[in-house]
Motif scaffolding. Structure first.
Motif, PDB file in Angstrom:
ATOM      1  N   PRO A 133      33.715 -32.522 -43.726  1.00 36.96           N
ATOM      2  CA  PRO A 133      34.281 -32.056 -42.600  1.00 36.96           C
ATOM      3  C   PRO A 133      33.812 -30.704 -42.094  1.00 36.96           C
ATOM      4  CG  PRO A 133      36.361 -32.699 -43.986  1.00 36.96           C
ATOM      5  CD  PRO A 133      34.914 -32.837 -44.713  1.00 36.96           C
ATOM      6  N   ASP A 134      32.990 -30.151 -42.926  1.00 38.97           N
ATOM      7  CA  ASP A 134      32.155 -29.054 -42.600  1.00 38.97           C
ATOM      8  C   ASP A 134      30.560 -29.362 -42.342  1.00 38.97           C
ATOM      9  OD1 ASP A 134      31.084 -29.369 -45.206  1.00 38.97           O
ATOM     10  OD2 ASP A 134      31.716 -27.319 -46.012  1.00 38.97           O
ATOM     11  N   ASN A 135      30.376 -30.581 -42.191  1.00 36.50           N
ATOM     12  CA  ASN A 135      28.967 -30.960 -41.798  1.00 36.50           C
ATOM     13  C   ASN A 135      28.898 -30.896 -40.149  1.00 36.50           C
ATOM     14  OD1 ASN A 135      26.376 -31.768 -41.914  1.00 36.50           O
ATOM     15  ND2 ASN A 135      26.744 -33.849 -42.656  1.00 36.50           N
ATOM     16  N   ILE A 136      28.787 -29.752 -39.592  1.00 40.90           N
ATOM     17  CA  ILE A 136      29.275 -29.652 -38.220  1.00 40.90           C
ATOM     18  C   ILE A 136      27.622 -29.898 -37.413  1.00 40.90           C
ATOM     19  CG2 ILE A 136      30.267 -28.593 -36.288  1.00 40.90           C
ATOM     20  CD1 ILE A 136      32.229 -29.491 -38.435  1.00 40.90           C
ATOM     21  N   LYS A 137      27.645 -30.761 -36.512  1.00 41.84           N
ATOM     22  CA  LYS A 137      26.589 -30.630 -35.379  1.00 41.84           C
ATOM     23  C   LYS A 137      27.103 -30.719 -34.007  1.00 41.84           C
ATOM     24  CE  LYS A 137      22.712 -32.175 -38.345  1.00 41.84           C
ATOM     25  NZ  LYS A 137      23.180 -33.435 -39.480  1.00 41.84           N
ATOM     26  N   SER A 138      26.417 -30.425 -33.103  1.00 37.53           N
ATOM     27  CA  SER A 138      26.843 -30.355 -32.092  1.00 37.53           C
ATOM     28  C   SER A 138      26.460 -31.826 -31.278  1.00 37.53           C
ATOM     29  CB  SER A 138      26.027 -29.296 -30.810  1.00 37.53           C
ATOM     30  OG  SER A 138      24.837 -29.699 -30.809  1.00 37.53           O
ATOM     31  N   ALA A 139      27.090 -32.468 -30.117  1.00 35.23           N
ATOM     32  CA  ALA A 139      26.920 -33.587 -29.609  1.00 35.23           C
ATOM     33  C   ALA A 139      25.331 -33.741 -29.350  1.00 35.23           C
ATOM     34  CB  ALA A 139      27.691 -33.649 -28.517  1.00 35.23           C
ATOM     35  N   GLU A 140      24.911 -32.614 -28.684  1.00 32.23           N
ATOM     36  CA  GLU A 140      23.515 -32.550 -28.219  1.00 32.23           C
ATOM     37  C   GLU A 140      22.651 -32.891 -29.675  1.00 32.23           C
ATOM     38  OE1 GLU A 140      23.283 -29.234 -25.763  1.00 32.23           O
ATOM     39  OE2 GLU A 140      21.333 -29.272 -25.817  1.00 32.23           O
TER      40      GLU A 140
END
Ligand code: MIC
Ligand code: SF4
Length: 645
Positions: A275-282
């Motif tokens: 849950p902390d492997n965050i990326k933006s949609a872009e």
């Protein structure tokens, strides 16, 4: 010195200990909730304590997890929980009524009260200004019996919100941003309190999405103030009378402050498998997807569903994608049916699931092999979906719905300006799926219905004088409770049967573990940092207990799991120097000489001898006086029994 809101509520509930950071405090619990996957154990434990009726202001038993009845087990468990609830004075939310956290927010939660739930996402209640905490079933059983709940007085983190979310950017993106900054370990020992002008721009369902997923930070809980927006929500639920205004003092002092400008946020996603492997949609780009699942306690409110229906209306789900939608509660589903939005979803080709956890806990809808699945849920741990190589992305309902139409990961801002989604003046209220408990006078006559799947609590024993045992398993960092005690449609029905469920313990990491541990008789597990993150399931401690695990030695623990180990009488130890981790291998014989005596004397550092390599290390275990007594007694159940006797 002013107080934060969290501290104000804690202060009115403290029953034990001093109001000093870092020390253990006992707090009075006003409300409890259980769900069925943890509930059977919790009511067995409550029964074993011999207390005839719950002593809380309100206790509710939900059935929402094990609703797929592919054998007698789950159905038997539902009967057990329903009858135990009736007898012990607990409200019973029947299967079909919805996910515990969504229903509790709608129908039972009260600002300023404390709520203890045998589910890690209990902090959803923080969305209306409750101190709502997830715990193991045994802790909830003790709270039902009127006992205090013990926590380390946490640090309070101020998340100061400014600005306003832009079109199609969602509350989910707020919590994903917090996860990006703090990680899955960042909230351990902390309460996350939301303040600032931006709070006023968020509705209760949005706030609840944010506090819900604070669980993924490892936080003790998360909380929003109770303001006129909370009042408006409670009015819609016909419960305005339970509202009080609650906020932090103007000059409140916080341990940490994080500032988030809502206007600057963009659609985000937690990529496989954390849950902390965050990326933006872009950053993710237009990758092809196979499945979309909308629902779960994070994102299944009426507001979420209204946005989803708007995006789906008049369209067809992409031919290469399967879309499922599970509205969070009967209330939500019924309103969607009446206002026609359900028809828009069905028309677009969505597979409508019952109001329950469903795919979030692997109860059906596992994706295809290596399939890319976009889910509005809160956890994407490896294998949790039921497909080991499934690629799970956690996203907002807006991102999920548009992607389902397009067939690829999509940025919902493509939709242009967002219309205003207004919740109705009044929600449809019908509590006919909540069964009231028997009157006190009649409760003795209520028979508890026990199917053959329901087995008693495993055997415990007082802490051994010296622990000397082989390492039965060595694992790395961020081991989740889904590794230790997997869920899913095949294993969850065994939650009331510890001998059977133990056969699945740790099989995600090593399928030989259960057999090996059983053969060894007694053993020790060695692990890395943030061991036991995720669920509140005490089965992740009870199965190791049954398999003879005497101690778990790691770099660091997640809060709920550490408490569950102590409750089960398994010693949770941390390496004083993390490099010792590298000097222990599976199969080594480890010894903790005179451990019981040392713990009795109040020590918190112990000598660990690796008999195989002849090396010695220091391990730590900070225990309050109460926890020391629990460890020595062989766990919380024995301790409570001793106390009651
Ligand atoms: C989960 O999301 O992992 C669960 C299933 O809701 C658990 C409880 C359980 O394992 O029964 C949780 O979050 O505590
Ligand atoms: Fe249910 Fe999923 Fe929420 Fe757990 S996280 S309570 S399984 S919906």
């Amino acid at each position: 010195m002013g107080l934060s809101l969290a501290e104000k509520i804690l202060k009115t509930h403290i029953t034990d200990g001093e109001f000093v950071k870092g020390t253990e405090i006992g707090i009075r619990i006003d409300q409890t909730l259980t769900q069925d996957a943890t509930g059977t154990m919790a009511y067995l434990e409550f029964e074993a304590m011999g207390i005839p009726r719950v002593k809380t202001e309100r206790s509710v038993a939900y059935v929402d997890h094990n609703t797929l009845q592919s054998g007698f087990e789950n159905a038997d468990d539902h009967l057990f929980i329903g009858s135990a609830a009736k007898k012990f004075g607990v409200y019973y939310s029947r299967p079909g009524n919805g996910i515990c956290h969504q229903v509790h927010l709608e129908r039972f939660g009260i600002p300023g009260k404390t709520l203890l739930g045998s589910d890690s996402h209990t902090p959803t209640g923080g969305g209306i200004g409750m101190i709502a905490i997830g715990a193991g079933g045994l802790d909830v059983a003790v709270a039902m019996g009127g006992g205090a709940y013990y926590i380390t007085y946490p640090k309070i983190v101020n998340v100061k919100l400014s600005g306003k979310l832009r079109s199609w950017v969602s509350a989910k993106d707020v919590i994903l941003e917090v996860l990006r900054r703090l990680t899955v370990k960042g909230g351990v020992g902390k309460i996350i309190e939301y303040t600032g002008e931006g709070v006023k721009t968020l509705s209760v369902p949005e706030r609840a999405t944010i506090t819900n997923m604070g669980a993924e930070l490892g936080a003790t809980t998360s909380i929003f103030p109770s303001d006129e927006i909370t009042l408006d929500f409670l009015k819609k639920e016909n419960r305005a009378e339970v509202w009080t205004e609650l906020k932090a003092d103007e000059d409140a002092v916080y341990d940490e402050t994080i500032e988030i400008n809502l206007s600057e946020l963009v659609p985000l996603s937690a990529c496989p498998h954390s849950p902390d492997n965050i990326k933006s949609a872009e950053e993710i780009g237009k990758i092809k997807i196979n499945q979309v699942c909308i629902g779960s306690c994070t994102n299944s409110s009426l507001l979420d569903m209204m946005k989803v229906a708007y995006i789906l209306k008049g369209k067809t789900v992409n031919p290469d994608v399967q879309l499922s939608i599970a509205p969070g509660s009967k209330q939500v589903l019924e309103m969607l049916a009446k206002n026609g939005l359900l028809a828009d979803m069905i028309d677009a080709g969505a597979r409508i699931l019952e109001s329950a956890c469903g795919p979030c806990i692997g109860m059906g809808q596992s994706p295809n092999s290596a399939g890319v699945s976009l889910r509005t849920f809160n956890r994407n741990f490896l294998g949790r979906s039921g497909t080991k190589d499934g690629q799970i992305y956690l996203v907002s309902p807006e991102t999920a719905a548009l992607s389902a139409i397009n067939g690829y990961f999509s940025d919902p801002r493509e939709l242009g300006d967002m219309p205003e989604f207004k919740l109705p003046e009044k929600f449809d209220i019908n509590d006919n799926m909540v069964t009231l408990p028997a009157n006190e006078a009649d409760s003795a006559d209520v028979e508890i219905l026990r199917g053959p799947n329901i087995k008693p609590y495993p055997k415990t024993a007082p802490l051994a004088e010296t622990i000397s045992a082989k390492v039965s398993l060595k694992v790395g960092d961020n081991i989740t409770t889904d590794h230790i005690m997997p869920a899913g449609a095949k294993i969850l029905p065994l939650r009331s049967n510890i001998p059977e469920i133990s056969k699945h313990c740790f099989v995600v990491c090593d399928d030989k573990f259960p057999e090996r541990a059983k053969t060894l008789g007694e053993s020790i597990i060695v692990g890395g940092a943030n061991y036991g993150q995720g669920s509140s399931r005490e089965h992740a401690a009870l199965a190791p207990l049954y398999l003879g695990v005497k101690a778990v030695i790691v770099k660091s623990f997640a809060r709920i799991h550490r408490a569950n180990l102590i409750n089960a009488g398994i010693l949770p130890l941390e390496f004083a120097d993390e490099t010792a981790f590298d000097k222990i291998s599976e199969g080594d014989v480890l010894e903790l000489p005179n451990i019981a005596e040392e713990i009795k004397s109040g020590k918190s550092e112990f000598n660990l001898v690796n008999k195989t390599t002849d090396e010695q290390f220091t391990v730590k275990c900070e225990l309050s006086i109460r926890n020391r007594e629990i460890m020595l007694a062989g766990g919380l159940l024995d301790y409570t029994r001793e106390k009651l006797a």
